[in-house]
Design an enzyme around this catalytic site. Structure first.
Site, PDB file in Angstrom:
ATOM      1  N   GLY A  89       0.816  -1.219   0.000  1.00  0.00           N
ATOM      2  CA  GLY A  89       0.000   0.000   0.000  1.00  0.00           C
ATOM      3  C   GLY A  89       0.843   1.259   0.000  1.00  0.00           C
ATOM      4  O   GLY A  89       0.340   2.362  -0.177  1.00  0.00           O
ATOM      5  N   ARG A  90       2.142   1.084   0.259  1.00  0.00           N
ATOM      6  CA  ARG A  90       3.023   2.272   0.233  1.00  0.00           C
ATOM      7  C   ARG A  90       4.422   1.899  -0.218  1.00  0.00           C
ATOM      8  O   ARG A  90       5.408   2.500   0.207  1.00  0.00           O
ATOM      9  CB  ARG A  90       3.066   2.925   1.600  1.00  0.00           C
ATOM     10  CG  ARG A  90       3.413   1.970   2.728  1.00  0.00           C
ATOM     11  CD  ARG A  90       3.712   2.736   3.956  1.00  0.00           C
ATOM     12  NE  ARG A  90       3.774   1.858   5.109  1.00  0.00           N
ATOM     13  CZ  ARG A  90       4.179   2.248   6.293  1.00  0.00           C
ATOM     14  NH1 ARG A  90       4.534   3.496   6.463  1.00  0.00           N
ATOM     15  NH2 ARG A  90       4.207   1.415   7.298  1.00  0.00           N
ATOM     16  N   LYS A 110       9.940   2.202  -0.099  1.00  0.00           N
ATOM     17  CA  LYS A 110       8.843   2.144   0.867  1.00  0.00           C
ATOM     18  C   LYS A 110       8.547   3.573   1.324  1.00  0.00           C
ATOM     19  O   LYS A 110       9.460   4.294   1.731  1.00  0.00           O
ATOM     20  CB  LYS A 110       9.249   1.271   2.056  1.00  0.00           C
ATOM     21  CG  LYS A 110       8.171   1.112   3.121  1.00  0.00           C
ATOM     22  CD  LYS A 110       8.632   0.105   4.165  1.00  0.00           C
ATOM     23  CE  LYS A 110       7.697   0.035   5.354  1.00  0.00           C
ATOM     24  NZ  LYS A 110       8.187  -0.876   6.398  1.00  0.00           N
ATOM     25  N   ASP A 247       1.840 -11.495   6.857  1.00  0.00           N
ATOM     26  CA  ASP A 247       2.289 -10.615   5.767  1.00  0.00           C
ATOM     27  C   ASP A 247       3.653  -9.993   6.091  1.00  0.00           C
ATOM     28  O   ASP A 247       4.249  -9.355   5.228  1.00  0.00           O
ATOM     29  CB  ASP A 247       1.253  -9.520   5.472  1.00  0.00           C
ATOM     30  CG  ASP A 247       0.883  -8.733   6.709  1.00  0.00           C
ATOM     31  OD1 ASP A 247       0.386  -9.359   7.671  1.00  0.00           O
ATOM     32  OD2 ASP A 247       1.100  -7.508   6.742  1.00  0.00           O
ATOM     33  N   ASP A 257      10.028  -6.017   7.359  1.00  0.00           N
ATOM     34  CA  ASP A 257       8.997  -5.096   7.859  1.00  0.00           C
ATOM     35  C   ASP A 257       9.223  -4.704   9.317  1.00  0.00           C
ATOM     36  O   ASP A 257       8.559  -5.169  10.234  1.00  0.00           O
ATOM     37  CB  ASP A 257       7.586  -5.684   7.677  1.00  0.00           C
ATOM     38  CG  ASP A 257       7.091  -5.452   6.259  1.00  0.00           C
ATOM     39  OD1 ASP A 257       7.899  -5.048   5.408  1.00  0.00           O
ATOM     40  OD2 ASP A 257       5.903  -5.671   5.998  1.00  0.00           O
TER      41      ASP A 257
HETATM   42  P1  AMP Z   1       2.581  -2.921   7.903  1.00  0.00           P
HETATM   43  O1  AMP Z   1       1.891  -2.724   9.204  1.00  0.00           O
HETATM   44  O2  AMP Z   1       3.572  -1.822   7.557  1.00  0.00           O
HETATM   45  O3  AMP Z   1       3.166  -4.270   7.721  1.00  0.00           O
HETATM   46  O4  AMP Z   1       1.435  -2.758   6.799  1.00  0.00           O
HETATM   47  C1  AMP Z   1       0.273  -3.549   6.741  1.00  0.00           C
HETATM   48  C2  AMP Z   1      -0.492  -3.181   5.488  1.00  0.00           C
HETATM   49  O5  AMP Z   1      -0.922  -1.815   5.539  1.00  0.00           O
HETATM   50  C3  AMP Z   1       0.302  -3.304   4.194  1.00  0.00           C
HETATM   51  O6  AMP Z   1      -0.589  -3.709   3.186  1.00  0.00           O
HETATM   52  C4  AMP Z   1       0.788  -1.903   3.959  1.00  0.00           C
HETATM   53  O7  AMP Z   1       1.092  -1.645   2.614  1.00  0.00           O
HETATM   54  C5  AMP Z   1      -0.412  -1.084   4.430  1.00  0.00           C
HETATM   55  N1  AMP Z   1      -0.036   0.261   4.859  1.00  0.00           N
HETATM   56  C6  AMP Z   1       0.626   0.610   6.000  1.00  0.00           C
HETATM   57  N2  AMP Z   1       0.794   1.949   6.055  1.00  0.00           N
HETATM   58  C7  AMP Z   1       0.240   2.470   4.939  1.00  0.00           C
HETATM   59  C8  AMP Z   1       0.103   3.798   4.415  1.00  0.00           C
HETATM   60  N3  AMP Z   1       0.564   4.866   5.070  1.00  0.00           N
HETATM   61  N4  AMP Z   1      -0.536   3.937   3.237  1.00  0.00           N
HETATM   62  C9  AMP Z   1      -0.995   2.869   2.576  1.00  0.00           C
HETATM   63  N5  AMP Z   1      -0.909   1.606   3.008  1.00  0.00           N
HETATM   64  C10 AMP Z   1      -0.298   1.401   4.169  1.00  0.00           C
HETATM   65 MG    MG Z   2       4.025  -5.296   6.411  1.00  0.00          MG
END
Ligand code: AMP
Ligand code: MG
Length: 468
Positions: A89-90, A110, A247, A257
Site C-alpha cells: 500500500g506504500r 517504501k 504478511d 517489515d
Molecule cells: P505494515 O503494518 O507496515 O506491515 O502494513 C500492513 C499493510 O498496511 C500493508 O498492506 C501496507 O502496505 C499497508 N499500509 C501501511 N501503512 C500504509 C500507508 N501509510 N498507506 C498505505 N498503506 C499502508
Molecule cells: Mg508489512
C-alpha cells in the site's frame, strides 16, 4: 559512472501477482544517507546513486531504464485475524539489479506514494519509522541476522499527518525478494493453485536453488530450518519484531517489515513493543511459537502441492512442522552457550544458561550489557553488571569455562557492544526533526561495527536507566 541495468523478473509473472504502479513524485528530495558499502556489494555505482538520476530513483521522481515498477499483491493474518487483501500500500518494487555473482536483488521503495492497495492510507512513511528501519536492519545485518537491507533514506520535503504533522521520507530496501507467507495465502484463499505453484517455483529459484521446482515439502522443510535459525538469532540479540503477522513473515527466512520493533534493554521474556499488542501475542518469548503458527498458514496454502491426497499432505506437513521445535532449541542452545563462552556443550550447560536468564530477569539486568560485561576480564565489571545474588552462578560458570579454550574470545565475538537501543533511536528521531542527524549517524556507524568498543561511544553502550 556506470548506469545500472534494471530488470523486473516479478513483472514477468502473471498479471494477477501485482499491479503496475508508479511512485508519486516528491517536492524536494534530500539524501539522509546512502549505504555505500551495500551499493558496492551490489555493483551499483555510487556516483550514479548520488547523481540526479540516482536520487531520482531513490525518491521515486524518475525511474531508471529497464525498471518496471509495481506493487505486489498479498494477504495476511494480522494478530490472528484474516485480511484477504493487503498488498504493497506504500511500496513500489522498482525492479532488480544483478550483482557480480549473478544474483538478482529487488530494489524496493517504501513510502513512495499510494498504490491500488493503499485502501485509506496515504502511501507514505514518516521520517521516524524510516530512520528506525534503516538503523535496525543495518544493525541486524552486522550482527549476522538475516534481513532485508537498507540502501538509502531520503526526505521528501513534504509534510504528512500521523498524530500531528511529520516530515515524509522514503527508504530503499534491498532483498532477493519481498515475498511473504501472506503472498501464498493471497492466492490459496482464492483457490488459485496455478498461481500458488508458480509463486512457489519463483521462490525456490530465488531463495532455494538447491531444490527442484515443484518440491513443496522441501520448500516447507527448508523454510522451517531457516526460520528456526532466524528466531534463535533474534532471541540471542534481544530482538522483538513486534508485528509478526503472516504478511510480515518472509518466505526466504529474512527479517522483514521493521515496525514497532526494538532490542530489549532490561531482560523480561514477556516484553512487548507494539502498543496495539495488548495480549502479548508477539512478546519476546512468544516469537518461536508464533512463527510455527505462521508457517502452518504457509503449509495450508501449499497443501495440494505437497500431496494431491489431502490426508497425506496434512500428515507430511505436520511431521515437517513438528521438526521446528527441535531445530530451534538446538540452535538456541548453541548460540546462547556461545554467549557465555561455551563452544562444546556438556551435561548441565543448558541449566547454566537458563539459570543466568532467570537471574537476569529477577534482577532486571540489561540484556546486551550483561552478556558483554561477562566477556570482560575485569572481575569488578562483572560484579557491577550482575546483581549480588549471582555470585553463585558466577563461580559455577567460571569453573565451567576453565574447560573451554579462549572463552572470552568466543563471547566477545558473539556479544555485541552496540545495538541501536530504543531510547537512543527515539532521541535520534527527535533530533532529526530539528534537522540534526548527528546521533543518527553515530548510531549507524556503531550498528555497522557492533563488536568493537569505541571509548567515545560509551553513551551508546549504556542502558537507559544506568543503574549498574
Ligand atoms: P505494515 O503494518 O507496515 O506491515 O502494513 C500492513 C499493510 O498496511 C500493508 O498492506 C501496507 O502496505 C499497508 N499500509 C501501511 N501503512 C500504509 C500507508 N501509510 N498507506 C498505505 N498503506 C499502508
Ligand atoms: Mg508489512
Amino acid at each position: 559512472m556506470i548506469n545500472p541495468n534494471f530488470i523486473n523478473s516479478y513483472a514477468k509473472l502473471p498479471e494477477r501477482f501485482y499491479t503496475k504502479s508508479l511512485p508519486t513524485k516528491v517536492k524536494d528530495p534530500r539524501v539522509i544517507t546512502i549505504n555505500k558499502k551495500l551499493a558496492q556489494e551490489l555493483g551499483l555505482s555510487i556516483e550514479w546513486l548520488e547523481s540526479d538520476d540516482g536520487i531520482g530513483m531513490l525518491s521515486g521522481n524518475s525511474m531508471p531504464s529497464g525498471s518496471d515498477p509495481l506493487a505486489q499483491a498479498y494477504a495476511g493474518h494480522q494478530f490472528g485475524g484474516w485480511s484477504p487483501l493487503l498488498g504493497d500500500g506504500r511500496a513500489h518494487l522498482i525492479g532488480q539489479i544483478n550483482d557480480s555473482f549473478g544474483i538478482n536483488w529487488d530494489i524496493q521503495l517504501k513510502g513512495s506514494g499510494p498504490t491500488p492497495y493503499s485502501r485509506r492510507g496515504d502511501g507514505r512513511a514518516w521520517l521516524g519509522p524510516v530512520l528506525r528501519e534503516y538503523l535496525v536492519s543495518e544493525s541486524m545485518h552486522h550482527l549476522g541476522v538475516p534481513t532485508t537491507r537498507s540502501l538509502a533514506a531520503i526526505s521528501t520535503g513534504e509534510i504528512i499527518f500521523r498524530d500531528g504533522p511529520r516530515p515524509a521520507a522514503i527508504i530503499t530496501r534491498v532483498a532477493q525478494s519481498h515475498i511473504r507467507v501472506g503472498t501464498f495465502e493471497y492466492f490459496s484463499s482464492r483457490g488459485d493453485l496455478d498461481a500458488v505453484s508458480e509463486l512457489m517455483n519463483y521462490v525456490i529459484k530465488v531463495h532455494y536453488p538447491e531444490l527442484k521446482a515443484g518440491d513443496a515439502l522441501g520448500f516447507l522443510d527448508s523454510l522451517i530450518s531457516r526460520q528456526a535459525m532466524l528466531i534463535s538469532k533474534w532471541l540471542s540479540v534481544g530482538f522483538i519484531h513486534g508485528v509478526m503477522n503472516t504478511d510480515n513473515t518472509h518466505v526466504g527466512g529474512l527479517t522483514i517489515d521493521y515496525g514497532p520493533c526494538a532490542f530489549m534493554d532490561e531482560y523480561d521474556p514477556k516484553k512487548v513493543f507494539s502498543s496495539i499488542d495488548t495480549t502479548g501475542r508477539y512478546a519476546y518469548n512468544q516469537q518461536q511459537k508464533i512463527i510455527v503458527w505462521n508457517l502452518a498458514r504457509l503449509a495450508l496454502s501449499i497443501l495440494p502441492l505437497i500431496d494431491p491426497i489431502e490426508t497425506e499432505a496434512i500428515k507430511k506437513a505436520e511431521v515437517t512442522l513438528g521438526n521446528f521445535d527441535k531445530i530451534f532449541m538446538k540452535n538456541w542452545l548453541k548460540i546462547f552457550l556461545k554467549k557465555i563462552g561455551i563452544k562444546n556443550e556438556k551435561k548441565g550447560d543448558a541449566a547454566l544458561i537458563h539459570d543466568l536468564l532467570m537471574e537476569m530477569n529477577v534482577s532486571k539486568a540489561d540484556f546486551t550489557k550483561t552478556f558483554r560485561d561477562l566477556s570482560k576480564p575485569n572481575q569488578e565489571i562483572q560484579k557491577i553488571s550482575l546483581s549480588r545474588n549471582m555470585s553463585n552462578w558466577i563461580s559455577n560458570w567460571k569453573n565451567r569455562i576453565l574447560d573451554e579454550s579462549n572463552p572470552m574470545n568466543t563471547m566477545s565475538e558473539i556479544n555485541p557492544v552496540y545495538v541501536p537501543r530504543n531510547h537512543l533511536i527515539e532521541l535520534a528521531i527527535q533530533e532529526s526533526l530539528k534537522n540534526d542527524f548527528r546521533l543518527f549517524n553515530r548510531l549507524l556507524s556503531a550498528a555497522q561495527n557492533p563488536f568493537k568498543e569505541v571509548s567515545e561511544n560509551q553513551d551508546l553502550y549504556l542502558p537507559p536507566t544506568n543503574k549498574w
